[in-house]
Each structure stands twice: as C-alpha cells, then as structure tokens.
Design a protein around this motif. Structure first.
Motif, short mmCIF file in Angstrom:
data_model
loop_
_atom_site.label_atom_id
_atom_site.label_comp_id
_atom_site.label_asym_id
_atom_site.label_seq_id
_atom_site.Cartn_x
_atom_site.Cartn_y
_atom_site.Cartn_z
N PHE A 95 0.80 -1.21 0.00
CA PHE A 95 0.00 0.00 0.00
C PHE A 95 0.84 1.28 0.00
CE2 PHE A 95 -2.77 -3.15 2.12
CZ PHE A 95 -3.78 -3.20 1.17
N LYS A 96 2.05 1.19 -0.51
CA LYS A 96 2.88 2.39 -0.57
C LYS A 96 2.28 3.42 -1.52
CE LYS A 96 7.57 4.03 -1.50
NZ LYS A 96 8.96 3.66 -1.87
N ALA A 97 1.72 2.96 -2.63
CA ALA A 97 1.13 3.90 -3.59
C ALA A 97 -0.01 4.68 -2.96
CB ALA A 97 0.63 3.14 -4.82
N GLN A 98 -0.82 4.02 -2.11
CA GLN A 98 -1.91 4.73 -1.43
C GLN A 98 -1.36 5.71 -0.39
OE1 GLN A 98 -2.01 1.36 -2.16
NE2 GLN A 98 -3.40 1.84 -3.84
N ALA A 99 -0.26 5.32 0.26
CA ALA A 99 0.33 6.21 1.26
C ALA A 99 0.86 7.47 0.60
CB ALA A 99 1.44 5.49 2.01
N LEU A 100 1.35 7.38 -0.63
CA LEU A 100 1.88 8.55 -1.31
C LEU A 100 0.78 9.57 -1.61
CD1 LEU A 100 4.44 6.93 -3.77
CD2 LEU A 100 4.91 8.26 -1.69
N VAL A 101 -0.48 9.10 -1.66
CA VAL A 101 -1.59 10.06 -1.83
C VAL A 101 -1.66 10.98 -0.62
CG1 VAL A 101 -4.10 10.27 -2.05
CG2 VAL A 101 -2.87 8.46 -3.29
N GLU A 233 8.94 8.49 3.87
CA GLU A 233 9.65 8.04 5.07
C GLU A 233 9.28 8.85 6.30
OE1 GLU A 233 10.96 8.36 2.13
OE2 GLU A 233 11.34 6.23 1.74
N HIS A 234 8.69 10.04 6.12
CA HIS A 234 8.30 10.85 7.27
C HIS A 234 6.98 10.40 7.84
CE1 HIS A 234 10.97 14.11 5.34
NE2 HIS A 234 11.62 13.59 6.38
N GLY A 235 6.29 9.51 7.18
CA GLY A 235 4.99 9.05 7.65
C GLY A 235 5.10 7.88 8.61
N HIS A 236 3.96 7.40 9.06
CA HIS A 236 3.90 6.34 10.07
C HIS A 236 2.70 5.43 9.79
CE1 HIS A 236 3.90 4.30 13.92
NE2 HIS A 236 2.61 4.65 14.08
N MET A 251 -8.79 -1.79 10.56
CA MET A 251 -8.04 -1.04 9.57
C MET A 251 -6.64 -0.75 10.09
SD MET A 251 -9.44 2.88 10.00
CE MET A 251 -11.06 2.49 9.39
N MET A 252 -5.83 -0.21 9.23
CA MET A 252 -4.55 0.36 9.62
C MET A 252 -4.41 1.68 8.87
SD MET A 252 -1.84 -2.15 7.73
CE MET A 252 -1.83 -2.39 5.95
N THR A 253 -3.72 2.61 9.49
CA THR A 253 -3.70 4.00 9.02
C THR A 253 -2.26 4.44 8.77
OG1 THR A 253 -5.70 4.53 10.24
CG2 THR A 253 -4.29 6.36 9.60
N TYR A 254 -2.12 5.18 7.68
CA TYR A 254 -0.83 5.84 7.40
C TYR A 254 -1.06 7.34 7.52
CZ TYR A 254 3.23 7.68 4.94
OH TYR A 254 4.37 8.37 4.60
N ILE A 276 -6.67 1.90 5.43
CA ILE A 276 -6.75 0.69 4.61
C ILE A 276 -7.65 -0.30 5.31
CG2 ILE A 276 -5.46 -1.20 3.57
CD1 ILE A 276 -4.95 1.48 2.28
N ASP A 277 -8.68 -0.75 4.63
CA ASP A 277 -9.57 -1.77 5.16
C ASP A 277 -8.83 -3.12 5.19
OD1 ASP A 277 -11.55 -3.48 5.89
OD2 ASP A 277 -12.91 -2.97 4.24
N LEU A 278 -8.73 -3.71 6.38
CA LEU A 278 -8.00 -4.98 6.48
C LEU A 278 -8.70 -6.12 5.75
CD1 LEU A 278 -6.57 -5.08 10.10
CD2 LEU A 278 -5.46 -4.46 7.97
N GLN A 279 -9.94 -5.92 5.38
CA GLN A 279 -10.59 -6.94 4.55
C GLN A 279 -9.94 -7.04 3.17
OE1 GLN A 279 -12.81 -9.18 5.37
NE2 GLN A 279 -12.85 -8.44 7.48
N LYS A 280 -9.21 -6.00 2.81
CA LYS A 280 -8.47 -6.04 1.55
C LYS A 280 -7.07 -6.64 1.72
CE LYS A 280 -10.82 -2.15 -0.60
NZ LYS A 280 -11.38 -2.98 -1.69
#
Length: 756
Positions: A95-101, A233-236, A251-254, A276-280
């Motif tokens: 899910f790096k591409a989604q985090a870049l959003v 890299e500054h995200g979490h 879920m998990m959150t960036y 991110i929905d953990l069902q995915k």
C-alpha cells in the motif's frame, strides 16, 4: 495435515498476538507482541493469562471476528490495537502507492496554509471536497482525512474532514472530531505524527520560484518559494486496530504531518492520512514448517482479514482421495470449523483431511494408477533360469578339456586356449544376471565390464588361433614356422589390457547412467544410458570381428585337423552378423520411446544364446563326437581328417605349404611322443610330393651350374637326382647317396624350426 494448520501461522503478521500475554515467545523463535484487549465485549483477559502457542493466532482471529459481530456496541476510539507485524508485510510494500496520496495531500496543505487567501482557509467545504477527492481517485482506499491539531482551524477545538466508504459503496464525508477525540495518546496514528513533526530539522525544504501573472502576455517578477516538504519516510503506519466511531472496521492507518506558517516559521498543523480496510489484506495463514504432511497450504487471495483464507492441496507424490471432486483441495474455512469441533470434543472429520500417496515412482498423480512400467518378473525369471542352466555347463566343458587333454582331437585344438574361450563365455553370460534386476548405475557398469572382458577373452582367443593358421598357411618354404600357445596367450593379454583400459577410463570419466523416459503408454521406463562410449565400443568390436573375417577368408582352403578352422570361422561369422543386428535393434528399441525393459532383456538373452552358446557348441560339439567315436572304435580315433582344400593335389608351387602346414598348424600341440609310424602314415603322400618338387629344382640347378663351370658339383647333384628317381608311389623314398655315402633324412629335425 496435523495440528500444524491449526496454528494458522501468519507470516504477514509475525508480531501479531492477542493482547493478553506480555513478551510471549513461541517455539518457532519469533516474539509475539501483546496489548490490552479489555474493550472486547464478553472478554475480560488479564495480562497474566497465557495462551498455548499452537492457538495464539487462531484465538486472535476468533476475537477479531467476535469484535466485528459486536462492532455497533463498541467503545468509541481505537483502543483495540494489534501487533505491528502486518505493517512490514503490507504497509511498506503493498500500500505504498496509497500512502503517497496522503504525502502529496500533506505537501499541498502545507502550501495552502502558507500562501492561500483567507477565504479559502476558512472554507470547510473546500477541505471536505479535498478529502473526498482522495477516495475518488483510488478504490484501494477505505478512508482519508486531514485532522487538525487543537485550535488550528478557526475557533474549533478540533477539526478533521474525513471521508470513508459506506457498506453500500457510497462515500460519506464528515467531521470525525465530532464523535472521536483523537488527541489522546491511544490514537497512535495522530500522536506519532505530531511527535515526528516537533523536530523540524528532520524535514526538507523545497526551494523554487513563483512567477505570478502580470497581464495576458507577461509574468510578474519571480518570487523565491521556500516551503517545508514531507516524504513517504516521514509518515507512520499504525498498528492494525478497530476504528470504533470512525469506519467501524478493522483497519490500519498511514499518517504524515503537514505544517502551518506563522511569523516566518513552520509549525505542526495537523495530519494527512489514509485508512486501509483490512478486509483487503489477504492474510497468509500457511505455515512454512517442513514435515511429513500429505498436504501443503496455499493462500487464497481476496478473502481478506479472516480465518480460513487458504486451501490445503495435495503435495507432489499424493493425490486427492475423491478423484471425482472438483476442485480437488480442502477448504480452509472447513478445516477451521472442524478443528473447532475437535477442540470442543465434538465428533469431527478433521483427521480425514489427508491425501493418498501416489504409486511408486510417481512425482505427481491424479489417482493411484501406476507411473512406472512394471517388469514381467515371471518371464525374466524363466530367461534367467535358462541362462543359469547353460552356465552350469561351463564347469563340465572345463572338466571335458582336462579329462581328454591327451586325446588327439583335443591336442590339435590347444586345450589351454579352449579353456580361455570357456572363461570368456562365462563373462558373456554374466550380463544376463545383472540385467535381471532393475536398472541402476552399478548394474549398468557391471554389464559393460562383463560384456567387453568376456568378448576380448573369448573372441580374442578364437581370432588368434585363426591368425596362427593364416601365418603358417602363408609360408611358402620347407622351413617350419612355429607359434606356440604361450605366444598366443601373450598377445591375448595385450588385447584384454586394451579393453580393460577402455573400461577403466569409461568408468571414471563417463560411467553409464540410468535414464528415464516415457513409454508410448505414458508410463516411465528406466534403462541404462547409451552414449558415445557405448557406440565406440560397438564400433571397436565390429572392426575386431571384421579383421577376424579377413583371417577366416585367408585360411578357408588351409588343411585343418578335425575341421577346427572351419568351426572357428562359423563362430566368427555368426557373432559379427548377430552383433550388428543387436546394435541396430537397440537403436530402434530406444527411440523415439524407451522400450519395454523386458523386451530389451529378451533381445540380449537371444543374442547371447545365438552367439556364445552356438560358439561353444561349434568348438566342443565336434570334439565330443570324435571322442565318442573313439570310444566305440579306438582305431578310428586317430584317423586324420584333412579338408578338401588341403587334400587336393596340384602341380602348382603353392602346394609346397602341405608339409610345413601339417607339421606346424594342425600338429603344433602334438606331443613329442607321437610314434614314427603315425607320422609316416600322416605325411607319406606329402613327402613324396615334396621330393618330386626337389627333383625338379635339382635338375634345374645341375644344368645351371654346368653352364657356369661348377662341374665339381655334378656328381653330388647326380646322386641326389638318382635318389629321387628311385622313389615309387608305393614305398617311402630311400635316402639319397652323396659321394658314395647314404644320407639319412630324419623328419624329426623339423621340430626345431624357427619361431616367428
């Protein structure tokens, strides 16, 4: 499958665990991080409770399912969090591409809060539209939000434009701060971003230019633009948690911070994040533990964050018991349900989730059908039995050659060489013994050694016997040529050494291997490999036999005692033709499909019997017959048998070989004790023929010497001529007189002839 699959080993969440045990370590050498789960309805587990390591993840997923079933009775917040193992597997990879959003939106908000008009900064609709657009561009995102720190938006204590997907697939936009106070330390996704943003020196600054529009054709002067920026890299990534009051899902959150600008400096303003929905997230519940199980676990994509998202398929070498089933595997959800019954002590089918082993030799299979072409042991045993019976005659032949070694027919055939031929025949029978068993590297090597050593001994001796006859036969003088058995054995040892050197080189450099192929009926067939080593040996044997054929042609008219040379020639012709047939047939028996090993064994058996057995019959059959006749009539045992080619008289000078050949080739192994009467009966006609030839030569020499003046030799030549003239067909010619003295001609002097 055993209890291994009940462990439900999740490689993607190595550090997952139920929030019950602190620093629990399982036997597979990975640590499980535990946090409090006291918020789960119906569960009150203390920190001192321990869960068996075989059920840690199973119980964890059970609690996740139970929490989802009671999600509308949950406590607002994100108290129920899990370990961070899933972050490494999914957050930083999938899910790096989604985090870049979220990263791009954070840099956009930083610039907005630095340079935008106050009208824009006070428009809630603008920020609601901004978070909505984040979800519209990526279906992988469940939610997105821009949550502001305390008193950072207007006069609101908190403000968090938040957009998420509803159960019917629509997008809902709201202010999350109305129902969820995210400033507490339990809101990991916000707290961690605020801590990182407190150190501005850890962030980069983007320096560029801005050229405002002056009019329709010109820009205004460039203005230096310097703004703080964030990167991925500054995200979490937060630990997976149940977002009670938000999306009400696991879920998990960036999150990544964005900044405000005041008095020429930047400061933390809020967070830009995505959920991110953990069902995915497809959980890999399959263990990676080697063992003797009959099945292997394969993850099933698309089932999401729940138990049973795998299937158990049969390992290679096993097949699904129900061959009519489709698909042929055990479903993970069914396995989990049956395991739960087993844990409760109920009647279960859990132990029936196994696969059946394939037939021997099958790498993979669909059912229990055989994969290897089975050998016909009855036929092979019958052929081996016949071969063993024939081999049992070898000691009898050796005894025969020793028992009757003083008989004339055995002496004429050189008993020592006969025994060597029998020894070689024994080795030629041995490949039938090694070929009886299933092909292996050892049996393939032994087959080559037995064949080549036996061939070199048996047919080497036969060819050397023929060579000796040809050498004596080609001598055109009265001088005797003697080649003893010892001379032949020396040459035979040299031939055996050459074959042994080839076999040693082959065994070391390129030993034969067992090759596997598909028979025409799709069954596996195993047989010894045939490479250029085998082809070289076959060509060498053929050339050796061709040389033997040449020798047989040379001696075809030579007089032979008891027709020995004729039987040897037949044996060599027979071996040449059948060996050529065998090599050609093997090519067709191996291509394009490997032949039935039983058929190959039958061909080798037939070849051995038609060559080796027939050769022994040629050599010993006639001798046994003569000895049998000798037993009935002793006088007939010494009858001389001269072939038609040698008994026919001719006036040609080529007939000068008779005396020499009969005294050497056929009698070379005769004993010195043969009486004079026997020799006289044997050589009478040939001696007469030789004297006639000598008389002609003496007459010629007398006339020639008279012409050149050697008259003193006349009386000597006349005396020799007179002795020749007194010869009569019915008596032995008397010895000639020279200088008035009788000269005695003793035939025994021929025994001291020169060796080659």
């Amino acid at each position: 499958m055993g209890d291994t699959y009940s462990i439900v080993f999740i490689t993607s969440i190595v550090s997952f665990a139920v929030s019950v045990v602190s620093n629990y370590t399982v036997d597979t050498q990975f640590s499980v991080s535990i946090v409090n789960i006291s918020q789960i309805p119906g569960h009150s587990i203390t920190d001192t409770d321990h869960i068996d390591h075989s059920d840690v993840v199973t119980k964890f997923l059970e609690l996740v399912e139970q929490y989802e079933q009671n999600k509308y009775n949950c406590t607002t917040g994100t108290n129920f969090t899990l370990g961070d193992g899933v972050i490494k597997q999914y957050g930083k990879k999938r899910f790096k591409a989604q985090a870049l959003v979220a990263v791009n939106r954070a840099n956009f908000l930083t610039r907005i809060w630095k340079d935008a008009d106050k009208n824009i900064l006070s428009s809630e609709n603008f920020f609601f539209s901004a978070v909505r657009s984040m979800l519209e561009g990526d279906p992988e995102l469940f939610a997105a939000g821009n949550c502001y720190d305390k008193q950072e938006f207007k006069n609101y204590r908190l403000f968090c434009p938040y957009s998420h997907r509803t159960e019917d697939g629509r997008l809902n936009v709201k202010d999350l701060s109305v129902e969820y106070d995210y400033l507490g330390n339990d809101s990991e996704w916000f707290y961690s971003a605020r801590v990182k943003a407190s150190k501005l020196e850890n962030f980069n600054y983007t320096i560029g230019y801005i050229q405002p529009r002056y009019n329709g054709t010109h820009h205004d002067e460039r203005i230096i633009d310097r703004v703080i920026s964030v990167t991925y890299e500054h995200g979490h990534w937060s630990k997976p948690y149940f977002d009670c009051g938000g999306g009400n899902i696991w879920m998990m959150t960036y999150t990544v911070p964005f900044f405000g600008y005041k008095n020429g400096t930047f400061k933390f303003k809020g967070t830009s994040g995505i959920d991110i929905d953990l069902q995915k997230v497809d959980i890999d519940q399959c263990p990676n533990i080697p063992g003797g199980e009959t099945t292997r676990c394969v993850p099933i994509e698309g089932l999401g964050f729940r138990r049973g998202s795998y299937k158990c398929v049969c390992k290679d070498g096993y097949y699904f018991p129900d061959i009519s089933a489709s698909p042929r595997y055990y479903n993970g959800s069914e396995i989990e349900a049956e395991f739960a019954k087993k844990e409760r002590g109920d009647l279960t089918r859990y132990d029936t989730f196994v696969c059946e082993p394939c037939a021997v030799g099958c790498d993979t299979c669909e059912d229990g059908s055989p994969c290897i072409l089975s050998l016909d042991w009855l036929t092979r045993s019958l052929l081996l039995g016949i071969s063993c019976i024939v081999m049992c005659c070898i000691p009898l032949l050796i005894w025969f050659s020793v028992q009757y070694r003083d008989v004339k027919v055995m002496k004429a055939a050189s008993p020592v060489l006969l025994r060597l031929i029998v020894l070689g025949a024994f080795f030629l029978y041995c490949p039938l013994i090694t070929g009886y068993f299933e092909a292996s590297v050892l049996t393939c090597i032994l087959r080559c050694w037995f064949r080549e050593i036996g061939f070199s001994i048996s047919y080497g001796a036969l060819l050397l016997k023929t060579w000796r006859i040809s050498v004596v036969f080609r001598v055109r003088s009265a001088q005797r040529v003697k080649i003893s058995d010892t001379d032949l054995i020396k040459r035979l040892l040299l031939i055996i050494f050459v074959f042994a050197a080839y076999l040693t080189a082959r065994t070391i450099a390129g030993p034969p291997q067992v090759v596997e192929g598909k028979h025409y009926n799709e069954l596996k067939a195993f047989q010894c490999s045939a490479d250029w080593w085998d082809h070289s040996a076959a060509i060498a044997e053929l050339l050796f036999l061709i040389w033997g054929i040449r020798l047989c042609i040379v001696v075809r008219k030579a007089p032979s005692e008891f027709n020995e040379s004729r039987f040897i020639s037949w044996a060599i012709y027979n071996e040449t033709l059948l060996s050529l047939f065998l090599n050609v047939s093997m090519i067709f028996l191996q291509h394009p499909f490997p032949s039935n090993p039983d058929l190959v064994y039958l061909v080798i058996f037939i070849h051995t019997q038609l060559t080796t057995t027939v050769t022994l019959a040629f050599l010993f059959g006639s001798k046994a017959y003569h000895i049998y006749r000798r037993g009935k009539n002793d006088e007939n045992s010494h009858t001389t048998m001269i072939s038609k080619g040698g008994s026919k008289k001719s006036k040609s000078p080529n007939n000068t070989y008779n005396t020499n050949l009969l005294n050497n080739s056929n009698n070379i192994s005769y004993s010195d004790k043969v009486d004079d009467a026997e020799c006289e009966s044997l050589l009478e006609k040939d001696i007469q023929e030789e004297f006639r030839r000598l008389y002609t030569q003496l007459e010629y020499l007398k006339q020639r010497n008279m012409k050149i003046g050697n008259r003193h030799l006349q009386h000597k030549l006349s005396a020799m001529t007179e002795a020749a003239q007194k010869d009569t067909p019915n008596s032995v010619p008397p010895s000639p007189a020279i200088n008035g003295k009788r000269v005695m001609i003793n035939l025994d002097i021929f025994k001291e002839s020169t060796d080659l």
